[in-house]
Every structure is written in structure tokens, then in C-alpha cells.
Design an enzyme around this catalytic site. Structure first.
Site, PDB file in Angstrom:
ATOM      1  N   TYR A  55       3.231  14.870  35.705  1.00  0.00           N
ATOM      2  CA  TYR A  55       4.310  15.018  35.330  1.00  0.00           C
ATOM      3  C   TYR A  55       4.548  15.402  34.076  1.00  0.00           C
ATOM      4  O   TYR A  55       4.704  15.908  33.713  1.00  0.00           O
ATOM      5  CB  TYR A  55       5.437  14.368  36.686  1.00  0.00           C
ATOM      6  CG  TYR A  55       6.872  14.681  36.432  1.00  0.00           C
ATOM      7  CD1 TYR A  55       6.397  16.439  37.555  1.00  0.00           C
ATOM      8  CD2 TYR A  55       7.779  14.990  35.511  1.00  0.00           C
ATOM      9  CE1 TYR A  55       7.566  17.435  37.368  1.00  0.00           C
ATOM     10  CE2 TYR A  55       9.049  15.670  36.307  1.00  0.00           C
ATOM     11  CZ  TYR A  55       8.959  16.910  37.062  1.00  0.00           C
ATOM     12  OH  TYR A  55      10.447  17.796  37.414  1.00  0.00           O
ATOM     13  N   SER A 106      11.763  18.520  31.863  1.00  0.00           N
ATOM     14  CA  SER A 106      12.554  17.382  32.363  1.00  0.00           C
ATOM     15  C   SER A 106      13.196  16.362  31.153  1.00  0.00           C
ATOM     16  O   SER A 106      11.630  16.653  30.280  1.00  0.00           O
ATOM     17  CB  SER A 106      11.392  17.179  33.178  1.00  0.00           C
ATOM     18  OG  SER A 106      12.237  15.822  33.770  1.00  0.00           O
TER      19      SER A 106
END
Length: 250
Positions: free
Chosen positions: A153, A140
Site C-alpha cells: 500500500y 494517503s
């Protein structure tokens, strides 16, 4: 014949989104697919819909025992395990660092980071003994840029990105092809959760701004072929228009 024809691929987080799209595409290209997720009923239904070359195994990637069991069942059913797609990940609960619940924060690490490690740990000895294999981690942009409310995250994805580099360093000489794919924002349930949080700029994006899950799936298929060998050990970003053109997405 394609790069995955006759090969066995295990996909974590295969109950929806990128994982499901990848399972369906790889199966259509002649691969044996092993779908893993916590939601057993959902992956059972997907595997049944795909057909005989699909198998569903309930698996919580935060448990090494579960991951090891899924790998063993894959090898037992299909005789080999050639490709691992480390896709399982969570974004919830989105929370400011100073207000986050330590247990929830740690559980995100268990899934997004330790889950990637568990997959690698379980498959690398098998692949090395077989003389080769492909491991791809879904990364990501959050692995490289801090975002408000996403400390869990961002930290876990950054760790997973480094794990991927480590696996390449240790596995390349033993025939392993290891890479990461940063897909950008994808029209999946995770984006609905981000939207509902109302935190940081990503939550303000419109649904049509996100790419379809089929785009990462097609890119993963391309990454399993020799055309991607120049990128071993690297993280590819699907925001890159040159990559999109190479894969045939635009």
C-alpha cells in the site's frame, strides 16, 4: 451554478465509501457522474438512485482496456470528460514483507498505482484537446510514511503521488488542473479491513476516530473550483485544520 455544474466526472472505486459519497454529492451539484467499479450490480443501483445524470460502467482499473472503455462510454454518453477522480484502491492483503505473496503484492500495485496511471493515460489526451480538465488522485499518509504490514500500500500510494506530480508538470501548460488529496482515515470498509488485520497502530483506532466519507467528497468538490488553484500540483491533507475550515467542514 457550481464548479461542476454541467461537467462530466468519472470516479473510480465508486461502489462505496469516498467514491460513492463523491458521486452523490457531485450529481447533486449538477454534474454528470460516471461511476466505475468491479461490482457492477452495486454501481448500477447507485446510478439508478442518483438519476438520469448518472451512469455506471463496470471497470477493473488494473486493466487499461477496461479504463479506456469507461472513458469512451462517458464521452459517448455525455459528450465530454472534465474531471477524473482516481479513487480506487485496496489495502488487502495486509502482510509482512518477508511473508507476503508476490502475486497478491503485485496485484495491489496493479490497482493502486497502475490504475491511477491508466486513468491519467486515458483522459489526458481528451482533456488536453478540450483545453482543460481536472485530475485528482486520492492519496494517503502511507505515501510518505512506511507502516508495518503495508509495504504494498505504501509503495503504490507513493508511486501514485509521484504520478500526480508528473501529470501536473506535463499537463499544467495544457490547461490541466492536477492535485492529490490525502483524506486521512475515513469511516469506510477499508478501515474495517485494517481493523480486522490487527497490524500496526491504525488497526487500533476506534470507529469514531475516522472522518465520514462526506468530508473528502466535499473537499474534492472544493478542489474542482478556482479557489483551489493555488494548490495545483500539490497534495492536500485533510488532517490540516486550516483546510477543513476553508472547505467548511469545521
Amino acid at each position: 451554478m457550481t464548479a461542476v455544474t454541467g461537467k462530466t466526472v468519472l470516479i473510480t472505486g465508486a461502489s462505496r465509501g469516498i467514491g460513492e459519497a463523491t458521486a452523490r454529492l457531485f450529481a447533486a451539484q449538477g454534474a454528470n457522474v460516471v461511476l466505475t467499479a468491479r461490482s457492477e450490480a452495486v454501481i448500477d443501483e447507485i446510478a439508478l438512485d442518483i438519476g438520469e445524470n448518472a451512469m455506471a460502467v463496470a471497470c477493473d482499473v488494473s486493466s487499461y482496456g477496461d479504463v479506456r472503455n469507461a472513458v469512451d462510454k462517458a464521452v459517448g454518453r455525455f459528450g465530454s470528460l472534465d474531471i477524473l477522480i482516481g479513487n480506487a484502491g485496496v489495502i488487502e492483503p495486509v502482510a509482512m514483507l518477508a511473508e507476503s505473496e508476490p502475486e497478491d503484492w503485485g496485484h495491489a500495485i496493479d490497482i493502486n498505482l497502475k490504475g491511477v496511471y491508466y486513468g491519467m493515460r486515458a483522459v489526458m489526451p481528451i482533456m488536453q484537446k478540450a483545453g482543460g480538465g481536472t485530475i485528482i488522485t486520492i492519496s494517503s499518509g502511507a505515501a510518505h510514511n512506511a507502516l508495518e504490514g503495508w509495504s504494498h500500500y505504501c509503495a503504490s500510494k507513493a508511486g501514485a503521488a509521484m504520478l500526480t506530480k508528473a501529470a501536473h508538470v506535463e499537463g499544467a501548460s495544457k490547461g490541466l488542473r492536477v492535485m492529490g488529496l490525502s483524506p486521512g482515515t475515513v469511516a469506510t470498509q477499508m478501515q474495517r479491513e485494517i481493523k480486522a488485520s490487527g497490524v500496526n497502530a491504525v488497526s487500533t483506532m476506534n470507529w469514531e476516530d475516522h472522518i465520514p466519507a462526506e468530508w473528502p467528497a466535499r473537499t474534492l468538490l472544493w478542489m474542482c473550483g478556482p479557489e483551489a488553484d493555488a494548490h495545483l500540483g500539490q497534495e492536500l491533507a485533510l488532517r490540516d485544520e486550516a483546510l477543513r475550515k476553508t472547505v467548511g467542514l469545521i
